[in-house]
Design an enzyme around this catalytic site. Structure first.
Site, mmCIF file in Angstrom:
data_model
loop_
_atom_site.group_PDB
_atom_site.id
_atom_site.type_symbol
_atom_site.label_atom_id
_atom_site.label_comp_id
_atom_site.label_asym_id
_atom_site.label_seq_id
_atom_site.Cartn_x
_atom_site.Cartn_y
_atom_site.Cartn_z
ATOM 1 N N SER A 103 0.719 -1.299 0.085
ATOM 2 C CA SER A 103 -0.041 0.028 0.074
ATOM 3 C C SER A 103 0.821 1.047 -0.175
ATOM 4 C CB SER A 103 -0.940 0.023 1.124
ATOM 5 O OG SER A 103 -1.452 1.439 1.239
ATOM 6 N N HIS A 156 -1.189 -1.573 -3.975
ATOM 7 C CA HIS A 156 -2.552 -1.087 -3.581
ATOM 8 C C HIS A 156 -2.481 0.426 -3.240
ATOM 9 C CE1 HIS A 156 -6.103 -2.057 -1.048
ATOM 10 N NE2 HIS A 156 -5.709 -0.935 -0.081
ATOM 11 N N ASP A 196 -4.741 3.466 -2.220
ATOM 12 C CA ASP A 196 -5.915 3.848 -1.257
ATOM 13 C C ASP A 196 -6.398 5.376 -1.647
ATOM 14 O OD1 ASP A 196 -6.071 1.926 0.413
ATOM 15 O OD2 ASP A 196 -4.225 2.236 1.322
ATOM 16 N N MET A 233 -9.069 8.166 -0.945
ATOM 17 C CA MET A 233 -9.906 8.720 0.333
ATOM 18 C C MET A 233 -10.335 10.187 -0.012
ATOM 19 S SD MET A 233 -7.567 7.741 3.208
ATOM 20 C CE MET A 233 -6.871 6.025 3.454
ATOM 21 N N HIS A 245 -8.294 0.994 -4.179
ATOM 22 C CA HIS A 245 -9.129 0.765 -3.401
ATOM 23 C C HIS A 245 -9.865 2.122 -3.117
ATOM 24 C CE1 HIS A 245 -9.823 -0.058 1.376
ATOM 25 N NE2 HIS A 245 -11.001 0.095 0.731
ATOM 26 N N MET A 301 -11.926 4.624 -1.273
ATOM 27 C CA MET A 301 -12.753 4.984 -0.201
ATOM 28 C C MET A 301 -13.475 6.292 -0.177
ATOM 29 S SD MET A 301 -9.879 3.554 2.536
ATOM 30 C CE MET A 301 -8.559 3.550 1.201
ATOM 31 N N MET A 313 -11.992 -5.392 5.461
ATOM 32 C CA MET A 313 -11.016 -4.333 6.215
ATOM 33 C C MET A 313 -11.001 -4.780 7.509
ATOM 34 S SD MET A 313 -10.469 -1.797 4.059
ATOM 35 C CE MET A 313 -9.738 -0.831 5.447
ATOM 36 N N ASP A 326 -7.090 -6.250 4.526
ATOM 37 C CA ASP A 326 -6.578 -4.858 4.455
ATOM 38 C C ASP A 326 -6.366 -4.073 5.861
ATOM 39 O OD1 ASP A 326 -5.356 -2.269 3.597
ATOM 40 O OD2 ASP A 326 -7.116 -1.673 2.395
#
Ligand code: DX5
Ligand code: ZN
Length: 221
Positions: free
Chosen positions: A9, A34, A36, A38, A67, A69, A138, A176
């Site tokens: 990540s 990975h 992330d 957000m 991913h 979010m 998660m 994760d």
């Protein structure tokens, strides 16, 4: 021999030298990257968007595991696919029309992932399994790297593994949050096919190659 993929990540990488960090992870043998995303609404933090995904794409040939979010992911999935995402994972909590959303991700050509927060019932993943390439459990509350692994997550992974084996053996299970050398073996034995690690790969405890080697050694052969 246990087979699993390590997804590094980049949230925990040094953003002033992101390209080098990605290269170090790739050289260390991680299978996936990975990313992330957000939005400051679904989670209380903001990270990066399609431009950074595209930048990582330009320096790596590894699969990019994006991913999301974010709220209203249906407004953004095409942009992440165009940026080079190989897997696009959306959260079950953000959209009441998940069937439509998963079809929309499928139509981009990316692999389809669905994530659940630590207390979201697994039934939502079970129902979605026929449409998924990846089911993400998660093991922390999403929003930040470096949090402690929530112990009850292992039982959820074991339960999901049974559902997956029945309903869609081709769907990968991803875990994760809070994975370290101390718990990665248990995570893999519980049923994870893809293990995300941010701090444990890019954190300040040593070279990325050493960190990855420590995770590999912890799982063993
Ligand atoms: C948390 C993110 C994770 C995070 C993991 O919201 O989804 O992917 O980067 O970081 P660590 O491995 O440090 O818990
Ligand atoms: Zn993540």
């Amino acid at each position: 021999m246990t087979s699993y993929k390590l997804a590094a990540s980049v949230l925990a990488a040094d953003f002033t030298r992101l390209g080098q960090s990605v290269q170090e992870a790739q050289d260390a043998g991680v299978e996936w990257l990975h990313l992330d995303v957000m939005d400051g609404h679904f989670v209380p933090n903001v990270s990066f968007g399609p431009a950074v995904v595209a930048a990582v794409r330009s320096v790596s040939t590894l699969p990019l595991d994006v991913h999301l979010m974010i709220e209203s992911p249906s407004r953004m999935v095409e942009r992440f696919a165009a940026a080079g995402a190989d897997v696009i994972t959306v959260h079950a909590e953000v959209d009441p029309h998940l069937h439509r959303l998963l079809q929309q991700v499928r139509a981009t050509g990316a692999k389809v992932g669905l994530a659940v927060n630590p207390l979201t019932p697994l039934a939502v993943l079970e129902g979605a399994l026929p449409y998924l390439d990846l089911a993400l459990v998660m093991s922390v509350n999403p929003g930040f790297g470096g949090q402690e692994f929530i112990a009850g997550s292992l039982a959820r992974v074991e339960a999901l593994r049974r559902m997956r084996d029945r309903a869609n053996p081709n769907c990968l299970i991803e875990v994760d949050g809070g994975v370290t050398a101390a718990n990665v073996k248990a995570v893999v034995e519980a049923g994870a096919d893809v293990v995300v690690a941010g701090t444990a790969v890019f954190g300040g405890m040593g070279p990325v190659a050493d960190n990855v080697a420590a995770l590999r050694a912890a799982v063993g052969g």
